[in-house]
Structure formats: C-alpha cells, structure tokens
Design an enzyme around this catalytic site. Structure first.
Site, PDB file in Angstrom:
ATOM      1  N   THR A 231       0.830  -1.203   0.000  1.00  0.00           N
ATOM      2  CA  THR A 231       0.000   0.000   0.000  1.00  0.00           C
ATOM      3  C   THR A 231       0.867   1.257   0.000  1.00  0.00           C
ATOM      4  O   THR A 231       0.626   2.197  -0.767  1.00  0.00           O
ATOM      5  CB  THR A 231      -0.942   0.015   1.213  1.00  0.00           C
ATOM      6  OG1 THR A 231      -1.695  -1.188   1.235  1.00  0.00           O
ATOM      7  CG2 THR A 231      -1.889   1.198   1.148  1.00  0.00           C
TER       8      THR A 231
ATOM      9  N   CYS B 286      -5.154   2.579  11.024  1.00  0.00           N
ATOM     10  CA  CYS B 286      -3.868   1.942  10.735  1.00  0.00           C
ATOM     11  C   CYS B 286      -2.834   2.241  11.823  1.00  0.00           C
ATOM     12  O   CYS B 286      -2.513   3.404  12.089  1.00  0.00           O
ATOM     13  CB  CYS B 286      -3.349   2.417   9.386  1.00  0.00           C
ATOM     14  SG  CYS B 286      -1.707   1.788   8.992  1.00  0.00           S
TER      15      CYS B 286
ATOM     16  N   SER C 172      -5.761   2.143   0.478  1.00  0.00           N
ATOM     17  CA  SER C 172      -6.290   0.943   1.117  1.00  0.00           C
ATOM     18  C   SER C 172      -7.802   1.059   1.251  1.00  0.00           C
ATOM     19  O   SER C 172      -8.302   1.916   1.971  1.00  0.00           O
ATOM     20  CB  SER C 172      -5.660   0.751   2.499  1.00  0.00           C
ATOM     21  OG  SER C 172      -6.207  -0.383   3.137  1.00  0.00           O
TER      22      SER C 172
ATOM     23  N   ASP D 176      -6.034  -3.931  -3.869  1.00  0.00           N
ATOM     24  CA  ASP D 176      -5.919  -2.477  -3.919  1.00  0.00           C
ATOM     25  C   ASP D 176      -5.206  -2.089  -5.202  1.00  0.00           C
ATOM     26  O   ASP D 176      -4.271  -2.764  -5.644  1.00  0.00           O
ATOM     27  CB  ASP D 176      -5.138  -1.965  -2.699  1.00  0.00           C
ATOM     28  CG  ASP D 176      -5.988  -1.963  -1.440  1.00  0.00           C
ATOM     29  OD1 ASP D 176      -7.161  -1.562  -1.534  1.00  0.00           O
ATOM     30  OD2 ASP D 176      -5.486  -2.366  -0.378  1.00  0.00           O
TER      31      ASP D 176
END
Length: 390
Positions: free
Chosen positions: A231, A338, A274, A380
């Site tokens: 990511t 996150c 994400s 993603d």
C-alpha cells in the site's frame, strides 16, 4: 463497480452519495453487503462497536473465495480481532509506530531513499520506479525494524515477489506465504537465544510472559512484514504519477519541499490506497443513515467515497496539495485506524521529496496511456510498472 479513470474512484460512488448513501449490493458469492458511501456514515461504521472486524463471524463480507479461505486458514492478528483481544495485541506494537519513534527513524529512511537513488543512477534508463524505489523504501525499513539480517533479504524479496505478482497462481502465492511464515518462525527461535534491539525480540518478551503464543508472534510478525508495504509503495508510485499529471503543483513542490506534508495528505485522500480494511459485520441491529442493518449483515464502509464527500471536501475531485483541512479516511478511523500511519506518512514524504530533489528532471518514459494498471477488484489498485527517466 469499476474505475473508469485509473486513479479515480468508480463514478457510481458519486451517485450513491446523492441517491442511496446506504444501499445493498450483491457480491461474488451471491450474498448481500451494505455499501456506506457518505463521510459521516462511514465514520459511524468504523467507530461503532456494534460492528465487528472478525472475518470468521457469520455475514462478514469477503472479496472472493481466496479471502474466505484465508480467513480460516491462519491465526487472526489484531487487525481482524475485536476488543479486548484486539486492544491487548495492538498495544504490543503500538509504541513501535508512535510519532516519537517514527521521527527517530527518519535518518534511516533518508539513507534508504538516497542509497536506492544512487543505485538507480548507475543503471541504464528507463527504470521501473515501483520496483527499483517505491517498494524497497518501506520494505527495507520494516526489515530493519523487525531485525531481519541483511543476508536474508534476497530470500524474502523472492517470496514477496511471488506473493504480490498478479500472474502467480493461488497455490504459488500460498506457498510463498508459508515459506515466509516458516522463515519468521526460525528467526524467532534464533532471537530467543541471541536477542537483539528489534521488534521481534521485544515481542518475544510477551511470549515469555504468556501474553502471546509462538504462533501468534509469527502471525503478527508476518502481518507487520507484508501488510503495509504494498500500500505504501503504491502511494509513492501513484503519488509521483499524480504529481506528474499536475505539473504546476509538481514544480511548486520541487521549489518548496516544506509543502510535502500537505502534499502527502492530499495524495492519501485523492488516491485512498487501502480500501479493503473497512469491511465490517453487524453484531446487532443498528441504524445507519435511513437504513436499518440487521445482525450478521455485512457492511462495506467506502472510505474512497467518503474522501470525495462534497459536504466535507470542497471541490473533492480536484487534486490540491494546499488542501486544508484534510480529514481524510485513507488510514481508516476508530480503534482499527492503521497502527503504522505515522510510519507510512514518513516513508511517502521522504521517498517523494528525496526523489524530486535528487532527480529534478524526472519524467515518465512512456506515454500516460501506455501505463498498465492493476485491474483486479479483489486487490488495492496500483500500477504493474512505472518506467521513468531523468
């Protein structure tokens, strides 16, 4: 829903926000999932304890058969737990990614970025930015944090290449993941004897205290090793690509590197790298917007849509590195926000700024229309490669 423009969310999101902000859709296995598209409703889903992130809970919306199988094949890590287990396990690593600790890592990140550019400058152009630079920046940093010996890097890179290669079979990808798990288990055993100043050694103390099992340690280490790298790498590569498509702002950033923080926040909002970590399942009946979601019904909080909500972001489809405020949801929200967001920010900031200062004449080596994008609805988005020259 498919993207019509490679770097932009599906246009249906705009229609959903206006006409059906909480609406049902069918997914791959014929089951239904609630799509939540407005900012305030997405925040509600992500912060309300009425929703669970446990993937084995009845009704949890998986993106395909592979995801469904993976949910039961391995031990869950804290990202797929609810409190109190989630809280206990997340706290074990939270300090590693604190603002203070990430600031102390900036010199290492700067050295990684500069060393990679030195290597790039020795090679024949064009260079694939993604493979030569964007992916190694976060990868080498997490190797260092985990205490992975330099001589093992090549093996890990081979395994990761297979795992992230879109052309690998599911069996090949699973085998590569298992090889990584086996390696991490062996490394943990070595560190039980030798120790070290690294994350795995510190987690071994939790094992010794009976707060974590060996299997849980390996699963958590695997998560830290692979979860954020792709990511973050995508945000570096796509961030550079987006800036190239906005040359006035690119030139402004080159002249004034202090703009990098606001530029990265806008890259995160504009691209929302994400989009699969915001799926949930209702633990009880709950009302979102004007809809009632029943127990065991799946929900997908569309953070990419929330990041273009006109009620929160003026001119949301415009890329603007001066955007203030910028309360985007690229890292999620709530207890599952996150854990490594500060590290990801630092990696993107340093990677892009160093690249633009060291290679001020950087340009794409192929026309925009020739760029190959990842076009897999269960992954993603990103690019297969981004050839550059300077």
């Amino acid at each position: 829903m498919q993207r019509k423009s490679p770097l932009r969310p599906p246009p249906e999101y705009t229609r959903l926000r206006k006409e059906a902000p909480v609406s049902k859709a069918k997914i791959w296995d014929g089951s239904s999932v609630w799509l939540v598209s407005r900012y305030k409703d997405v925040v509600k889903v992500l912060t309300d304890s009425s929703f669970s992130k446990v993937r084995t809970h009845p009704g949890f919306p998986e993106t395909g058969p592979g995801g469904k199988a993976a949910a039961t094949a391995t031990k869950p890590t804290f990202v797929d737990m609810d409190p109190p287990e989630h809280t206990q396990h997340r706290l074990m690593v939270e300090n590693e990614f604190s603002v203070k600790n990430v600031e102390s890592l900036r010199p290492k990140l700067e050295k990684i970025a500069n060393d990679l550019i030195d290597d790039m400058k020795k090679k024949k152009q064009p260079i694939d930015l993604h493979v030569a630079y964007s992916l190694p920046v976060p990868t080498l940093m997490i190797y260092d944090m985990l205490g992975i010996p330099y001589e093992d890097h090549e093996f890990l890179e081979r395994c990761n290449a297979i795992r992230t290669n879109g052309s690998a079979t599911s069996a090949e990808s699973s085998a590569a993941s298992q090889d990584l798990m086996n390696y991490l288990s062996r490394l943990a055993e070595k560190k039980k004897i030798k120790g070290g100043n690294d994350m795995i050694t510190r987690l071994l103390k939790q094992v010794h205290q009976g707060k974590l099992t060996n299997d849980e340690l390996v699963a958590m280490t695997f998560l830290l090793l692979v979860a954020g790298n792709a990511t973050t790498a995508n945000m570096i590569t796509l961030g550079v690509l987006t800036l190239v498509q906005h040359p006035d702002q690119l030139n402004e950033l080159k002249k004034n590197p202090s703009l990098i923080k606001s530029a990265v926040e806008e890259i995160l909002r504009y691209l929302t790298g994400s989009q699969f970590a915001t799926r949930r399942v209702a633990l009880k009946k709950v009302k979102i917007g004007n809809q009632t979601i029943e127990k065991n019904q799946g929900v997908w909080a569309l953070n990419a849509s929330a990041n273009e909500d006109e009620d929160v972001f003026p001119n949301p489809t415009t890329f603007n590195i001066h955007r203030q405020p910028n309360p985007h949801l690229a890292f999620g929200e709530g207890i599952h926000r996150c854990v490594a967001e500060h590290l990801a920010r630092a990696e993107i900031e340093i990677a892009i700024n160093t690249l633009l200062q060291r290679l001020p004449n950087l340009q794409l080596a192929i026309p925009l229309e020739k760029i190959q994008y990842v076009n897999d609805s269960s992954r993603d988005f990103g690019v297969d490669a981004l050839p550059i020259k300077w």
